[in-house]
Design an enzyme around this catalytic site. Structure first.
Site, PDB file in Angstrom:
ATOM      1  N   ASP A   1       1.903  -1.109   4.441  1.00 48.44           N
ATOM      2  CA  ASP A   1       2.344   0.146   3.836  1.00 48.44           C
ATOM      3  C   ASP A   1       3.789   0.043   3.336  1.00 48.44           C
ATOM      4  O   ASP A   1       4.689  -0.349   4.091  1.00 48.44           O
ATOM      5  CB  ASP A   1       2.267   1.287   4.860  1.00 48.44           C
ATOM      6  CG  ASP A   1       0.838   1.650   5.206  1.00 48.44           C
ATOM      7  OD1 ASP A   1      -0.081   1.051   4.614  1.00 48.44           O
ATOM      8  OD2 ASP A   1       0.631   2.527   6.067  1.00 48.44           O
TER       9      ASP A   1
ATOM     10  N   ASP B   1      -7.636   1.253   2.737  1.00 48.53           N
ATOM     11  CA  ASP B   1      -7.245   2.293   3.692  1.00 48.53           C
ATOM     12  C   ASP B   1      -8.169   3.497   3.819  1.00 48.53           C
ATOM     13  O   ASP B   1      -8.002   4.277   4.737  1.00 48.53           O
ATOM     14  CB  ASP B   1      -5.821   2.779   3.373  1.00 48.53           C
ATOM     15  CG  ASP B   1      -5.114   3.338   4.607  1.00 48.53           C
ATOM     16  OD1 ASP B   1      -5.539   3.005   5.736  1.00 48.53           O
ATOM     17  OD2 ASP B   1      -4.166   4.118   4.452  1.00 48.53           O
TER      18      ASP B   1
ATOM     19  N   HIS C   1       0.845  -1.192   0.000  1.00 49.85           N
ATOM     20  CA  HIS C   1       0.000   0.000   0.000  1.00 49.85           C
ATOM     21  C   HIS C   1       0.885   1.248   0.000  1.00 49.85           C
ATOM     22  O   HIS C   1       1.595   1.508   0.966  1.00 49.85           O
ATOM     23  CB  HIS C   1      -0.927  -0.001   1.215  1.00 49.85           C
ATOM     24  CG  HIS C   1      -1.775   1.221   1.299  1.00 49.85           C
ATOM     25  ND1 HIS C   1      -2.695   1.551   0.325  1.00 49.85           N
ATOM     26  CD2 HIS C   1      -1.843   2.210   2.219  1.00 49.85           C
ATOM     27  CE1 HIS C   1      -3.290   2.683   0.655  1.00 49.85           C
ATOM     28  NE2 HIS C   1      -2.788   3.106   1.791  1.00 49.85           N
TER      29      HIS C   1
ATOM     30  N   ASP D   1       0.982   5.204  -0.089  1.00 50.44           N
ATOM     31  CA  ASP D   1       0.260   6.468   0.056  1.00 50.44           C
ATOM     32  C   ASP D   1       0.935   7.546  -0.778  1.00 50.44           C
ATOM     33  O   ASP D   1       2.122   7.846  -0.554  1.00 50.44           O
ATOM     34  CB  ASP D   1       0.267   6.926   1.526  1.00 50.44           C
ATOM     35  CG  ASP D   1      -0.603   6.044   2.401  1.00 50.44           C
ATOM     36  OD1 ASP D   1      -1.802   5.930   2.100  1.00 50.44           O
ATOM     37  OD2 ASP D   1      -0.078   5.473   3.380  1.00 50.44           O
TER      38      ASP D   1
ATOM     39  N   HIS E   1      -6.602   9.487   0.222  1.00 51.06           N
ATOM     40  CA  HIS E   1      -7.232   9.428   1.539  1.00 51.06           C
ATOM     41  C   HIS E   1      -6.364   9.971   2.677  1.00 51.06           C
ATOM     42  O   HIS E   1      -6.771   9.870   3.847  1.00 51.06           O
ATOM     43  CB  HIS E   1      -7.657   7.985   1.852  1.00 51.06           C
ATOM     44  CG  HIS E   1      -6.538   6.988   1.762  1.00 51.06           C
ATOM     45  ND1 HIS E   1      -6.325   6.219   0.633  1.00 51.06           N
ATOM     46  CD2 HIS E   1      -5.562   6.640   2.636  1.00 51.06           C
ATOM     47  CE1 HIS E   1      -5.286   5.441   0.820  1.00 51.06           C
ATOM     48  NE2 HIS E   1      -4.794   5.678   2.029  1.00 51.06           N
TER      49      HIS E   1
END
Length: 1121
Positions: free
Chosen positions: A425, A288, A174, A176, A568
């Site tokens: 993450d 998420d 994941h 970000d 997000h």
């Protein structure tokens, strides 16, 4: 003379409509194919048909009568004002202002069939309705043992004897696009290494699998890799080893993002994938986002995805769904009558998407199978039992331990196919981790698969591998309705991950950036439409070589920056301060570029002689409002005309909506001696006021003129030309009163409202309409945070009790301005400034503009609007409307919900709607109350990984409109609700303001410019052009010959009175002729497609007439020329 002609035409229209309507009615009755003579004997079925025909005839007569009465009213009003010169506003002896009657009366003509949709009644009820689920659950948070938030899971070893367990372990990372580090920093530090290693390590063993979601990162990496590596990626995708899941530019927030931006980032990602890799995503992956909206499954379904996965859902709902084996379901829109929106959804059952919480219910055991945590590494297991490398000596014991977790997890689902994510993450950023995870798991899989007595088949898989296996079990095609699974409707807000830790603070965190997001969104949509039209007209005229095609690169960059901000941790306000600044710089940069695109397109479109077009970037023909905020004001700037006195100055006004509108247009000038004229030279109503630098001080030699283009029609994107600056020797002063708080209450009026304000606070206290008085009051309150260990932060809202009245050090200064177009009350407090504006112009509603500067202590600043309503249900607006109920069994913070565009409360008589121009948190904590959190300032972190409080507050302009409507019929208790047409249009007016562009040259010849009307007719008022977006050519920086036309038909409620609209409104039962829609352009082709243009829907036909059901969004690939 002109008006007399209009009267004659309208009179003739009445006669024609009446005759034609009667002809149609007779024709329907006489040529009914079901009617035939049968010797005078009518069977019962024939009588029934005849009865239906008579009812239809009555309905047609009623519609006909309504239309004729509207035309009669129009003719009477035209006749009443046919004589004499154009009237201007004037004072009555009692001191109130009177505007001349509008010469084009408004009317509402809605087909009765269009009103049926909101009444519902069709289709089957879902098995799971989230409003009912919330009412059912106790939310008692009992200790579940090793699965703290769940329960003990048991099974019989023989359960899989007849049907083996099929396990798909899905490796993922994941990433970000901004959170603790900026997007670029994450890319250079981690993401590029993850993707480089992925290409290398996946080729070592064809059994390996990996999924990737964020195209923003992937595209940046793609631009920096060799052709050889690109070919390797295409091979990995082609053989099913690498899957692109969801395929959006980011994994968007689902609470604050507007549906325009959610669709736009999805299109951007899908178009990139199709162009560069030739792949179409099949499954959605959202691990998420902090709660899940029902909008996302609709968008994915309409993009032709067949399955989706979600994770962050309230732990009590997860437990309930796990106990009833409802963690997988068909997710259906609440308004869907025929199951056409159903999409299969998998809900992850445990606390997080990390490895300890994905293999099974016991995180202590699952952590032992996260091989990045092997001893000697940088991270370890908090449960103090480390992983062990798999060897021949321990594989039997380790595999059995893991299989036990797999079996327990599978007991929570209805099928014998199990999904086990493997990642976290920014995982797999080093080759060593790839080896540790893939080699150790493969040894376990080889052992399990070689033991038939274990009845398990385990392997690496992608998300679609899992869904395909599930569909294969029941023998149906992916995307079809899976038998044996429940149907669910509703959404998953608000989210709590443990105890009473509700993630409702981020609905408001960093409101400045949330507001800037909407400003950029409105400019992007306007720029897309104007650029597409200007380019089509230029190509038709053979002038595209002189048009700045390079503006397409600016559009593309703005799409990606807006898309990036939907992430997000971006629009949510939950990133580090430096990261928030990085997002802000990107947004502001794109806003500046979009204004350039708009003025270049507008310049071409308003030129009378297109051959004279010349684009000079150093000296633009049109000016724009500065992107920076004016000094002393947190609200956006206003167009300014220097040296307005003397020769006339021209303004171009851009209305980005598809319906006509009457708007009060602000312009700054340097002289009070001005007047505003229309393109034809007719004087327009205007209002002059000073420019304020503080509560009591004015800016010298700067005045604000607000002109209302009342006589101008405005189908869509009209560019009327206003002349400002002709000297006016009789400019009438607008009365202004400034007084300290302590004076008596006072009232302001317009034609429809009587609004009274507190002299002490300057805030609204009551409102009277034409028939009765309604108490509508407003107050400011402050929430503190807890003194215990757990405190509010960027994510969480953990108040120390109920809100306390806001008590500033000094009482406010209240300033009242009265004028012909609007009157306003401005209140200056220590930390907040409010403006409540009452318009005298049809089509405008009461508007409050609250401007916040948060206090330096831990607080949440909230505003509460109140009516004496008896019903406490509040409704928060997204693509659909979600009714909410105040849950007394839940803490205060659990009753807040996201408000992307509007929220309303209602009782049997009235509905009070609060429209907002930015996303904020909203609640209804008491009967007749709507409470909105305006800003948050926090000194501490809330232990969710950010490591910072919220201390970077900026002065923010929050803009609202308050609409009070009377209900004529009541149909409460349904799990869906709809705004009125007036409410829809009010929301669009608020979120897509008219843009004013002064002509930079001081002395253009008057014939040089002319208004541009792109549409040949006004669209039905339940249709919205969501976007008209040029598609990319082979060269990324240039447009192709095709565009995407995206239409949305809004669902609306007819049970609210529609008086004094200020605009004409008709509906067409969802029918629209696109072929002749764009004036001066031909539609060369029209191909219906999936939402993101990845799949053609049927074959392109010669017919350009379309039909759209209420609430639906449809995309068409078109070619204009």
């Amino acid at each position: 003379m002109k008006l007399k002609k209009q009267v004659t035409v309208c009179g003739a229209a009445i006669f024609c409509v009446a005759v034609f309507s009667l002809y149609l009615m007779l024709d329907r009755v006489q040529h009914d194919p079901t009617r035939h003579q049968s010797g005078g004997n009518f069977p019962r079925s024939q009588i029934s048909v005849l009865q239906n025909r008579i009812e239809q005839l009555e309905q047609l007569l009623e519609e006909n009568h309504e239309i004729i009465s509207h035309i009669k009213d129009s003719v009477l009003e035209l006749t009443a004002h046919a004589e004499g010169p154009p009237a201007l506003p004037h004072h009555k002896p009692n001191g109130s202002w009177v505007l001349p009657p509008e010469s084009r009366p408004s009317f509402l003509s809605v087909s009765p069939q269009d009103c049926q949709f909101a009444l519902g009644g069709k289709g089957q009820s879902p098995d799971l309705q989230m409003l009912a689920v919330y009412s059912l659950l106790p939310f008692d948070n009992q200790d579940g043992g090793v699965w703290k938030q769940g329960f003990d899971i048991t099974y019989e070893p023989s359960e899989w004897d007849t049907e083996p367990l099929q396990v798909f372990v899905v490796p993922h990372s994941h990433n970000d696009p901004g959170w603790i580090k900026t997007f670029d920093k994450y890319y250079y530090d981690q993401t590029q290494h993850i993707l480089n290693s992925m290409v290398l390590k996946m080729q070592e063993d064809p059994r390996r699998r990996f999924i990737w979601s964020e195209i923003s990162f992937f595209s940046k990496w793609w631009d920096n890799i060799s052709a050889q590596k690109r070919a390797a990626v295409r091979r990995l995708v082609g053989n099913g080893q690498l899957e692109m899941v969801t395929g959006g530019w980011v994994m968007p927030d689902e609470a604050n993002s507007h549906y325009f931006a959610m669709i736009d980032q999805l299109i951007e990602g899908h178009q990139w994938l199709e162009k560069n890799i030739g792949v179409t995503p099949r499954s959605g992956w959202a691990v998420d986002p902090f709660g899940h909206s029902s909008t996302m499954p609709y968008l994915l379904k309409r993009s032709n995805l067949t399955g989706m996965l979600i994770q962050r859902v309230h732990y009590a709902i997860k437990k309930h769904f796990a106990a009833t084996q409802n963690l997988e379901f068909m997710w259906r829109q609440t308004w869907d009558p025929d199951a056409s929106t159903d999409i299969f959804c998998h809900m992850m059952p445990f606390y997080s998407y990390d490895v300890p919480h994905t293999c099974g219910p016991d995180p202590k055991i699952c952590c032992q199978f996260d091989f990045k945590r092997l001893p000697g590494g940088r991270i370890n297991c908090p449960w103090k039992v480390p992983p062990r490398a798999i060897t021949d000596a321990n594989v039997a014991e380790r595999a059995q331990l893991l299989l036990d977790q797999y079996r327990k997890k599978s007991k929570l689902y209805r099928s014998k196919v199990l999904l086990v994510p493997l990642g976290d993450d920014f995982r797999y950023d080093k080759p060593q981790e790839w080896d540790a995870q893939f080699l150790n798991y493969q040894r376990i899989f080889d052992f399990l698969n070689s033991r038939p007595n274990l009845h398990v088949q385990a392997q690496f898989g992608t998300l679609s591998d899992y869904f395909d296996a599930l569909y294969k079990k029941v023998g149906i095609v992916p995307g079809m309705k899976l038998p044996g699974f429940p149907v669910l409707s509703g959404d998953f807000f608000s989210y709590a991950d443990r105890e009473d830790h509700y993630w409702t603070g981020y609905y408001t965190s960093r409101p400045f950036y949330k507001s800037l997001d909407r400003v950029l969104e409105a400019h992007l949509r306007g720029a897309e439409i104007l650029y597409s039209l200007a380019l089509a007209h230029a190509r038709r005229a053979g002038a595209d070589s002189r048009y700045p095609l390079s503006d397409y690169a600016l559009l593309s960059n703005a799409r990606r920056n807006l898309g990036l901000f939907q992430h997000h941790d971006a629009i949510t306000g939950t990133a580090k301060e430096a990261v928030a600044v990085d997002y802000g710089v990107r947004l502001l940069h794109s806003l500046t570029n979009l204004k350039r695109v708009i003025i270049n397109a507008a310049h071409y479109l308003v030129l009378g002689d297109k051959d004279t077009y010349h684009n000079d970037p150093t000296a633009p023909f049109l000016g724009v409002v500065s992107s920076t905020l004016p000094r002393g004001s947190p609200c956006p700037g206003v167009a300014r005309l220097e040296r307005a006195v003397g020769a006339p100055r021209f303004l171009v006004v851009f209305n980005p909506l598809e319906q006509e509108r009457l708007s009060v247009v602000p312009v700054l000038v340097d002289s009070p001696h001005v007047r505003v004229l229309s393109e034809e030279g007719q004087p327009l109503p205007s209002q002059l006021s000073v420019r304020w630098s503080s509560a009591t001080d004015t800016v010298p030699d700067v005045y604000q003129v607000r002109g209302a283009p009342v006589p101008l029609p405005a189908p869509i994107l009209i560019l009327p030309i206003l002349r400002v600056g002709l000297p006016s020797s009789h400019a009438e002063a607008v009365p202004v009163h400034v007084f300290p708080a302590a004076a008596d209450d006072f009232c302001l009026d317009n034609q429809h409202l009587h609004a009274c304000f507190s002299g002490r606070s300057g805030l609204l206290i009551r409102r009277a309409g034409e028939e009765r008085e309604q108490r509508v009051s407003c107050e400011f309150l402050v929430y503190g945070t807890r003194t215990s260990k757990d405190k509010s932060g960027a994510y969480l809202f953990l108040p120390d009790g109920e809100a306390k009245p806001y008590a500033p050090k000094d009482p406010p200064v209240v300033r009242v301005t009265e004028g012909p177009l609007f009157s306003e009350v401005t209140s200056y407090y220590q930390h907040v400034q409010t403006v409540v504006r009452l318009y005298n112009v049809p089509g405008e509603t009461t508007q409050g503009c609250a401007r916040e500067v948060a206090s330096p202590r831990a607080l949440a600043l909230t505003s509460r609007a109140m009516t004496p309503s008896s019903q406490t249900s509040t409704v928060s607006r997204y693509l659909g409307i979600q009714p909410r109920r105040y849950q007394r069994k839940l803490p205060l913070q659990a009753n807040f919900y996201p408000m992307p565009t509007m929220a309303y409360i209602q009782d049997a008589q009235s509905r009070l709607t609060l429209h907002t121009a930015q996303a904020l948190g909203v609640s209804s904590l008491g009967s007749g109350q709507l409470e909105v959190i305006l800003d948050r300032r926090l000194m501490q972190d809330d232990n969710r990984g950010l490591g910072q409080g919220l201390k970077d507050n900026k002065r923010t302009c929050n803009r609202f409109r308050l609409l009070l409507e009377r209900r004529t019929t009541v149909q409460d208790g349904r799990p869906i609700s709809f705004p009125s047409l007036l409410s829809h249009i009010t929301s669009m007016h608020l979120n897509a303001e008219a843009l004013v562009m002064p002509v930079a040259q001081e002395k253009p010849a008057p014939p040089v410019l002319r208004s541009f009307m792109p549409l040949s007719t006004t669209l039905p008022c339940d249709f919205h052009i969501l976007n008209l977006r040029m598609l990319q050519a082979e060269d990324d920086s240039l447009p192709s010959a095709e565009a995407a036309l995206i239409l949305h038909r809004k669902g609306f409620d007819c049970s609210l009175e529609a008086k004094n609209l200020g605009f004409n409104c008709t509906t067409s039962q969802g029918k629209l002729a696109l072929g002749s829609l764009f004036q001066g352009l031909e539609m060369g082709s029209l191909q219906p497609t999936s939402l993101t243009l990845m799949y053609p829907l049927g074959t392109a036909s010669n017919s350009t007439s379309i039909h759209l059901d209420p609430m639906e969004i449809a995309t068409f690939r078109i070619r204009l020329g």
